[in-house]
Design a protein around this motif. Structure first.
Motif, short mmCIF file in Angstrom:
data_model
loop_
_atom_site.label_atom_id
_atom_site.label_comp_id
_atom_site.label_asym_id
_atom_site.label_seq_id
_atom_site.Cartn_x
_atom_site.Cartn_y
_atom_site.Cartn_z
N VAL A 1 0.49 -5.54 2.86
CA VAL A 1 1.43 -4.68 3.57
C VAL A 1 2.11 -5.43 4.73
CG1 VAL A 1 -0.22 -3.61 5.21
CG2 VAL A 1 1.78 -2.33 4.45
N VAL A 2 1.43 -6.45 5.26
CA VAL A 2 2.01 -7.20 6.39
C VAL A 2 3.21 -8.07 5.99
CG1 VAL A 2 -0.06 -7.20 7.83
CG2 VAL A 2 0.25 -9.01 6.14
N THR A 3 3.51 -8.12 4.68
CA THR A 3 4.66 -8.92 4.26
C THR A 3 5.95 -8.10 4.23
OG1 THR A 3 4.27 -8.41 1.93
CG2 THR A 3 3.22 -10.42 2.79
N ILE A 4 5.88 -6.79 4.41
CA ILE A 4 7.10 -5.98 4.28
C ILE A 4 8.05 -6.21 5.46
CG2 ILE A 4 5.91 -4.20 2.91
CD1 ILE A 4 6.16 -2.33 5.36
N ALA A 5 9.34 -6.06 5.16
CA ALA A 5 10.36 -6.31 6.20
C ALA A 5 10.82 -5.01 6.87
CB ALA A 5 11.55 -7.01 5.56
N ASP A 6 10.58 -3.87 6.23
CA ASP A 6 10.99 -2.58 6.79
C ASP A 6 10.40 -2.39 8.21
OD1 ASP A 6 11.16 0.18 7.44
OD2 ASP A 6 11.06 0.76 5.32
N GLU B 1 2.12 -2.02 -2.15
CA GLU B 1 0.80 -1.67 -2.71
C GLU B 1 0.81 -1.79 -4.24
OE1 GLU B 1 -2.79 0.32 -3.91
OE2 GLU B 1 -0.78 0.95 -4.50
N ARG B 2 1.89 -1.32 -4.84
CA ARG B 2 1.97 -1.35 -6.31
C ARG B 2 2.11 -2.77 -6.85
NH1 ARG B 2 5.68 4.10 -7.15
NH2 ARG B 2 4.17 5.43 -6.09
N ALA C 1 6.89 5.53 3.75
CA ALA C 1 7.79 4.40 3.47
C ALA C 1 7.65 3.86 2.05
CB ALA C 1 7.53 3.29 4.48
N GLN C 2 8.79 3.79 1.38
CA GLN C 2 8.84 3.21 0.05
C GLN C 2 8.38 1.76 0.08
OE1 GLN C 2 9.47 4.96 -2.81
NE2 GLN C 2 8.76 3.05 -3.74
N ALA C 3 8.70 1.06 1.17
CA ALA C 3 8.33 -0.36 1.28
C ALA C 3 6.82 -0.54 1.22
CB ALA C 3 8.87 -0.94 2.59
#
Ligand code: ADP
Ligand code: MG
Length: 251
Positions: free
Chosen positions: A229-234, A223-224, A216-218
């Motif tokens: 990671v727990v903030t991603i919406a994907d 990370e970058r 996943a790009q998300a």
């Protein structure tokens, strides 16, 4: 429910544990994460500042001190109120509870045995309520299985990515975990791009993973940007929800 995670280095163990923690939290469960990696970064993955947490390694020192004042050598003894003791080593933030093993890898390759012994006892003695979930993030490789640290868990997740080396490590972990008597052992596929990846993994493992996490790009972007990671919406093909549901289903 106590769940540990294993797999080759860099396959996504910590990422998957954090996403699983978020999913269980969403369901209203109480989540305790134990970071047993000698270079811990679960806190960062959850967006928690780890400064306030006392490592369990410190607990072993306290226990040793206490032991000197009592008879025998109860170095590794944990009293029956282990749950009370645990409170002192827990950081509670963002709805997660976090403990850090803090084992220091010795230069001579010696193991962090006292810490691991305490962890093993803790996992066995910890009394959980029905809505409590313990997630144990492990160091890479197989050494901890040899030490029996995770013998007290209900489930072991083995993260595999579509590469031969990851499959080989995964199969080795599975064998050791079976010998250690872990009741439920599951493969989890990560960095999956297409059907070929799934076919390749299933052929190599001779089994079907219980969940498939997409490449996943998300996740990469988070990370970058140094975002948790727990903030991603994907929704990640619903993999965290599927994984949580299947673990709950099999108790
Ligand atoms: N499904 C995924 N898609 C994209 N990047 C991922 C995925 N899973 C993990 N990563 C990235 O791979 C790297 C290693 O992940 P990490 O969870 O730290 O592995 P481990 O804990 O097994 O060493 C991290 O940079 C993470 O952001
Ligand atoms: Mg990790």
């Amino acid at each position: 429910m106590k769940i540990a995670i294993s797999g080759k280095g860099g396959v996504g163990k910590t990422t998957i544990m954090a996403l699983l923690a978020r999913e269980f939290k969403r369901q209203g469960k109480k989540v305790l994460l134990i970071d047993a990696d000698p270079s811990p970064h679960m806190a960062q993955t959850l967006g928690i500042r780890p400064e306030g947490v006392t490592p369990i390694a410190e607990m072993t020192r306290l226990l040793a001190e206490r032991a000197e004042k009592t008879e025998g050598s109860p170095f590794y003894q944990l009293n029956p109120q282990v749950n009370d003791l645990l409170q002192e080593f827990m950081l509670e933030e963002e709805g997660y509870r976090l403990m850090v093993l803090g084992a220091i890898q010795k230069a001579d390759g010696g193991c962090a045995c006292p810490e691991n012994h305490v962890l093993r006892k803790m996992l066995k003695k910890m009394l959980l309520e029905a809505d409590e979930v313990v997630l144990l993030d492990m160091e890479a490789g197989v050494e901890h299985l040899g030490r029996g640290t995770v013998a007290g868990v209900d489930h072991l997740l083995i993260v595999v990515i579509p590469s031969n080396s990851s499959i080989r490590t995964g199969l080795k972990i599975k064998k050791l975990a079976e010998e250690a008597g872990i009741p439920r052992i599951w493969f989890v596929g990560n960095l999956i791009q297409n059907a070929n990846d799934r076919t390749f993994l299933m052929a190599g493992l001779g089994a079907e993973p219980i969940a498939w996490f997409p490449d996943a790009q998300a996740i990469r972007s988070a990370e970058r940007r140094e975002e948790a990671v727990v903030t991603i919406a994907d929704p990640l093909d619903n993999a965290p929800a599927i994984l949580a549901a299947r673990l709950t289903e099999f108790g």
